[in-house]
Design a protein around this motif. Structure first.
Motif, PDB file in Angstrom:
ATOM      1  N   GLN A 160       0.596  11.706   1.531  1.00  0.00           N
ATOM      2  CA  GLN A 160       1.767  11.682   2.406  1.00  0.00           C
ATOM      3  C   GLN A 160       2.819  12.691   1.953  1.00  0.00           C
ATOM      4  O   GLN A 160       3.468  13.344   2.773  1.00  0.00           O
ATOM      5  CB  GLN A 160       2.372  10.273   2.434  1.00  0.00           C
ATOM      6  CG  GLN A 160       1.514   9.301   3.241  1.00  0.00           C
ATOM      7  CD  GLN A 160       1.779   7.861   2.899  1.00  0.00           C
ATOM      8  OE1 GLN A 160       2.372   7.543   1.869  1.00  0.00           O
ATOM      9  NE2 GLN A 160       1.310   6.967   3.754  1.00  0.00           N
TER      10      GLN A 160
ATOM     11  N   VAL B  90       8.970   6.497  -0.631  1.00  0.00           N
ATOM     12  CA  VAL B  90       7.862   5.883  -1.373  1.00  0.00           C
ATOM     13  C   VAL B  90       6.584   6.330  -0.674  1.00  0.00           C
ATOM     14  O   VAL B  90       6.265   5.863   0.407  1.00  0.00           O
ATOM     15  CB  VAL B  90       7.986   4.351  -1.380  1.00  0.00           C
ATOM     16  CG1 VAL B  90       6.827   3.732  -2.133  1.00  0.00           C
ATOM     17  CG2 VAL B  90       9.302   3.948  -2.001  1.00  0.00           C
ATOM     18  N   VAL B  91       5.886   7.265  -1.265  1.00  0.00           N
ATOM     19  CA  VAL B  91       4.733   7.880  -0.599  1.00  0.00           C
ATOM     20  C   VAL B  91       3.581   8.036  -1.583  1.00  0.00           C
ATOM     21  O   VAL B  91       3.778   7.988  -2.793  1.00  0.00           O
ATOM     22  CB  VAL B  91       5.095   9.294  -0.069  1.00  0.00           C
ATOM     23  CG1 VAL B  91       5.929   9.205   1.183  1.00  0.00           C
ATOM     24  CG2 VAL B  91       5.802  10.120  -1.123  1.00  0.00           C
TER      25      VAL B  91
ATOM     26  N   MET C 136      12.968  11.222   7.681  1.00  0.00           N
ATOM     27  CA  MET C 136      13.145   9.855   8.155  1.00  0.00           C
ATOM     28  C   MET C 136      11.796   9.165   8.314  1.00  0.00           C
ATOM     29  O   MET C 136      11.674   7.960   8.099  1.00  0.00           O
ATOM     30  CB  MET C 136      13.834   9.909   9.512  1.00  0.00           C
ATOM     31  CG  MET C 136      14.612   8.701   9.861  1.00  0.00           C
ATOM     32  SD  MET C 136      16.338   9.053   9.749  1.00  0.00           S
ATOM     33  CE  MET C 136      16.672   9.449  11.463  1.00  0.00           C
ATOM     34  N   ASN C 137      10.783   9.934   8.727  1.00  0.00           N
ATOM     35  CA  ASN C 137       9.464   9.347   8.932  1.00  0.00           C
ATOM     36  C   ASN C 137       8.798   8.948   7.627  1.00  0.00           C
ATOM     37  O   ASN C 137       7.858   8.170   7.621  1.00  0.00           O
ATOM     38  CB  ASN C 137       8.555  10.321   9.683  1.00  0.00           C
ATOM     39  CG  ASN C 137       8.918  10.396  11.146  1.00  0.00           C
ATOM     40  OD1 ASN C 137       9.619   9.531  11.656  1.00  0.00           O
ATOM     41  ND2 ASN C 137       8.464  11.441  11.812  1.00  0.00           N
ATOM     42  N   TYR C 138       9.254   9.518   6.525  1.00  0.00           N
ATOM     43  CA  TYR C 138       8.587   9.232   5.254  1.00  0.00           C
ATOM     44  C   TYR C 138       9.417   8.375   4.319  1.00  0.00           C
ATOM     45  O   TYR C 138       8.899   7.826   3.362  1.00  0.00           O
ATOM     46  CB  TYR C 138       8.203  10.539   4.557  1.00  0.00           C
ATOM     47  CG  TYR C 138       7.054  11.219   5.263  1.00  0.00           C
ATOM     48  CD1 TYR C 138       5.739  10.889   4.969  1.00  0.00           C
ATOM     49  CD2 TYR C 138       7.287  12.159   6.257  1.00  0.00           C
ATOM     50  CE1 TYR C 138       4.693  11.472   5.628  1.00  0.00           C
ATOM     51  CE2 TYR C 138       6.241  12.761   6.929  1.00  0.00           C
ATOM     52  CZ  TYR C 138       4.938  12.410   6.608  1.00  0.00           C
ATOM     53  OH  TYR C 138       3.896  12.988   7.271  1.00  0.00           O
ATOM     54  N   GLY C 139      10.732   8.312   4.561  1.00  0.00           N
ATOM     55  CA  GLY C 139      11.529   7.587   3.592  1.00  0.00           C
ATOM     56  C   GLY C 139      12.805   7.019   4.167  1.00  0.00           C
ATOM     57  O   GLY C 139      13.018   7.001   5.378  1.00  0.00           O
ATOM     58  N   THR C 140      13.658   6.589   3.267  1.00  0.00           N
ATOM     59  CA  THR C 140      14.900   5.939   3.636  1.00  0.00           C
ATOM     60  C   THR C 140      16.062   6.885   3.371  1.00  0.00           C
ATOM     61  O   THR C 140      16.155   7.468   2.297  1.00  0.00           O
ATOM     62  CB  THR C 140      15.098   4.681   2.770  1.00  0.00           C
ATOM     63  OG1 THR C 140      13.877   3.963   2.748  1.00  0.00           O
ATOM     64  CG2 THR C 140      16.182   3.808   3.330  1.00  0.00           C
TER      65      THR C 140
ATOM     66  N   ARG D 264      14.576  14.505  10.670  1.00  0.00           N
ATOM     67  CA  ARG D 264      13.637  13.650  11.396  1.00  0.00           C
ATOM     68  C   ARG D 264      12.331  13.471  10.596  1.00  0.00           C
ATOM     69  O   ARG D 264      11.789  12.372  10.504  1.00  0.00           O
ATOM     70  CB  ARG D 264      13.351  14.291  12.761  1.00  0.00           C
ATOM     71  CG  ARG D 264      12.433  13.535  13.654  1.00  0.00           C
ATOM     72  CD  ARG D 264      12.911  13.545  15.089  1.00  0.00           C
ATOM     73  NE  ARG D 264      14.085  12.686  15.243  1.00  0.00           N
ATOM     74  CZ  ARG D 264      13.998  11.380  15.502  1.00  0.00           C
ATOM     75  NH1 ARG D 264      12.836  10.810  15.629  1.00  0.00           N
ATOM     76  NH2 ARG D 264      15.072  10.653  15.624  1.00  0.00           N
TER      77      ARG D 264
ATOM     78  N   LEU E 275      18.084   0.766   1.806  1.00  0.00           N
ATOM     79  CA  LEU E 275      17.099  -0.311   1.853  1.00  0.00           C
ATOM     80  C   LEU E 275      15.975  -0.001   0.871  1.00  0.00           C
ATOM     81  O   LEU E 275      15.465   1.104   0.846  1.00  0.00           O
ATOM     82  CB  LEU E 275      16.543  -0.383   3.285  1.00  0.00           C
ATOM     83  CG  LEU E 275      15.750  -1.592   3.685  1.00  0.00           C
ATOM     84  CD1 LEU E 275      16.668  -2.803   3.784  1.00  0.00           C
ATOM     85  CD2 LEU E 275      15.084  -1.347   5.027  1.00  0.00           C
ATOM     86  N   ASN E 276      15.628  -0.990   0.048  1.00  0.00           N
ATOM     87  CA  ASN E 276      14.496  -0.797  -0.854  1.00  0.00           C
ATOM     88  C   ASN E 276      13.223  -1.233  -0.134  1.00  0.00           C
ATOM     89  O   ASN E 276      12.997  -2.409   0.091  1.00  0.00           O
ATOM     90  CB  ASN E 276      14.724  -1.632  -2.119  1.00  0.00           C
ATOM     91  CG  ASN E 276      13.546  -1.568  -3.050  1.00  0.00           C
ATOM     92  OD1 ASN E 276      12.573  -0.841  -2.804  1.00  0.00           O
ATOM     93  ND2 ASN E 276      13.608  -2.325  -4.124  1.00  0.00           N
ATOM     94  N   VAL E 277      12.402  -0.246   0.236  1.00  0.00           N
ATOM     95  CA  VAL E 277      11.221  -0.592   1.041  1.00  0.00           C
ATOM     96  C   VAL E 277      10.160  -1.323   0.234  1.00  0.00           C
ATOM     97  O   VAL E 277       9.192  -1.819   0.782  1.00  0.00           O
ATOM     98  CB  VAL E 277      10.575   0.647   1.710  1.00  0.00           C
ATOM     99  CG1 VAL E 277      11.478   1.212   2.769  1.00  0.00           C
ATOM    100  CG2 VAL E 277      10.185   1.679   0.689  1.00  0.00           C
ATOM    101  N   GLU E 278      10.337  -1.402  -1.091  1.00  0.00           N
ATOM    102  CA  GLU E 278       9.369  -2.138  -1.891  1.00  0.00           C
ATOM    103  C   GLU E 278       9.866  -3.537  -2.243  1.00  0.00           C
ATOM    104  O   GLU E 278       9.135  -4.330  -2.810  1.00  0.00           O
ATOM    105  CB  GLU E 278       9.052  -1.367  -3.170  1.00  0.00           C
ATOM    106  CG  GLU E 278       8.234  -0.131  -2.889  1.00  0.00           C
ATOM    107  CD  GLU E 278       8.003   0.694  -4.134  1.00  0.00           C
ATOM    108  OE1 GLU E 278       6.847   0.886  -4.480  1.00  0.00           O
ATOM    109  OE2 GLU E 278       8.995   1.129  -4.748  1.00  0.00           O
TER     110      GLU E 278
END
Lengths: 344, 96
Positions: free
Chosen positions: B47, B42-43, B28-32, B25, B88-91
């Protein structure tokens, strides 16, 4: 300088946004299609969709992520934003100057000057890149524009109405050249003249859509430095109108908006059948067209440019933020005038 | 920066399974999530520190392990994916 984060675009009309921990979860028909940690996002833009849970709104508001709702055709509907941030003294100063016709005119003047300089640069650059395509009318209009910009600089308007009038004339002169800038031979991409509410042809539809994207970015940027996006100088306050965001975006219209639209057309990123023509003559983007535009837009925002005033390389997506910061500095009295962003 | 987080939490006891869920959990809050116990985050450094502290409070260092691979700013260029669920690429461009 702040880091440029990503923007989530929700274009599927069946998408629902929910919060899970620190994530925004996008689901379609109860099936999760994406999950993005909130700290990777700068904003969320939703185009006509099923809904967002109050949890998502809270999450966005508390992380200062702009959550904007836009109609499927790109018309701005509203934004969810958290507590008003920033300094109350700065905002009071903004209201004061906005009521002071002379001070407002000085700031508005710089916004307009920035816009017209950028308009001129767009035309000049075209002339340099395609000298063989420059018609005598084009050069003549370019000369008018140059002359207009010179006059604007040498004898600034001290009333807003006069400034609006001069801006209107110069803008018309600029848009009269716009057809020349479109290299596509396809008659579907003829510009003719600027039309909005509704846009009557494809080029105008693209322009309106891209301007909306810029306006949303400008409003978020202004809010992030503690300014009120609704109280403008050039644009008067009107309920629901983001007047200051519109002031700020003037200088970005040619640089970010028009050049981007031209590159979409000239590089064939969008095709004639990416648009729908409705019975009343209004032209709107289709789903695929909108996706193509958004993907290109997001890429454009990560490109870096040299900021002449800050003397620093800035991602294009952070330009509204950089300019908001400079505007706030001017209102605070740290710098004498508002320096608009001028393209090289 | 781009950080790869992997963990191995001992699940022989109910507490272990609880720890596993909690660690998942937090990640999950910080990444994929890219694989069952592998996350790409990606932090920024703050973070990352937060995440490390939170995970550190949950795990039992005697039997669990967590690894942080700091792949730096261009970390994604060093990743090659084969097979299902590319993540998923968050960038990248996010149009859903």
């Amino acid at each position: 300088m702040r880091k440029l984060l990503n923007v989530l675009y929700v274009t599927n009309p069946d998408s629902y946004l929910a919060k899970d921990g620190e994530n925004i979860v996008v689901s379609v028909e109860h099936k999760e299609v994406g999950r993005i940690p909130i700290h990777n996002l700068e904003g969320v833009i939703c185009f006509g969709f099923m809904g967002a849970s109050p949890g998502v709104m809270e999450l966005c508001a508390s992380h200062h992520v702009g959550l904007a709702f836009v109609s499927p055709y790109g018309k701005f509907l509203g934004r969810v934003s958290g507590r008003v941030s920033g300094n109350v003294l700065l905002r009071k100063r903004q209201y004061l100057l906005s009521d002071d016709e002379e001070a407002a005119a000085r700031i508005a003047m710089n916004c307009v000057l920035g816009k017209m300089l950028n308009c001129r640069s767009v035309l000049l650059r075209f002339g340099r890149d395609y000298p063989e395509k420059v018609s005598p009318e084009f050069s003549e209009r370019l000369q008018w524009l140059t002359e207009g910009v010179r006059q604007l600089r040498e004898s600034p308007s001290d009333t807003l109405n006069e400034l609006r009038g001069r801006e209107g004339i110069l803008s018309k002169c600029y848009f009269d050249c716009f057809d020349d800038l479109i290299l596509s031979q396809d008659p579907a991409f003829a510009f003719e003249s600027r039309s909005r509410r509704p846009p009557l042809n494809r080029v105008n539809a693209l322009l309106s859509f891209v301007y909306t994207l810029i306006a949303v970015d400008c409003a978020s940027a202004l809010e992030s430095v503690g300014l009120d996006p609704q109280v403008g100088f050039l644009h008067r306050a009107r309920p629901g109108r983001m007047s200051l965001a519109l002031d700020l975006m003037e200088e970005f219209r040619p640089y970010l908006g028009d050049r981007f639209v031209l590159s979409l057309i000239n590089n064939r990123v969008v095709a004639a059948d990416d648009f729908l023509v409705k019975e009343n003559g209004a032209v709107i983007l289709t789903d695929t067209g909108r996706k193509a535009v958004l993907a290109a837009w997001q890429r454009r925002k990560t490109e870096e440019v040299m900021h002449g005033y800050l003397d620093e390389r800035v991602p294009v997506g952070l330009l509204p933020y950089a300019q908001s910061m400079l505007l706030a500095r001017h209102l605070r009295g740290d710098i004498d005038g508002y320096p608009p962003f001028v393209m090289r | 920066m781009f950080v790869l987080v992997t963990y191995d939490v001992n699940t022989e006891s109910p507490e272990g399974r609880r720890r596993l869920r909690t660690v998942a959990r937090i990640c999950m809050n910080y990444g994929t999530r890219v694989q069952n116990s592998v996350f790409e985050c990606v932090v920024d450094s703050v973070q990352l520190m937060e995440m490390k502290t939170k995970i550190g409070e949950v795990i039992d260092p005697a039997i669990d392990s967590v690894r942080y691979y700091n792949l730096g700013k261009h970390g994604r260029d060093h990743v090659e994916h084969v097979g299902a669920k590319p993540g998923l690429n968050v960038e990248g461009v996010l149009i859903l």
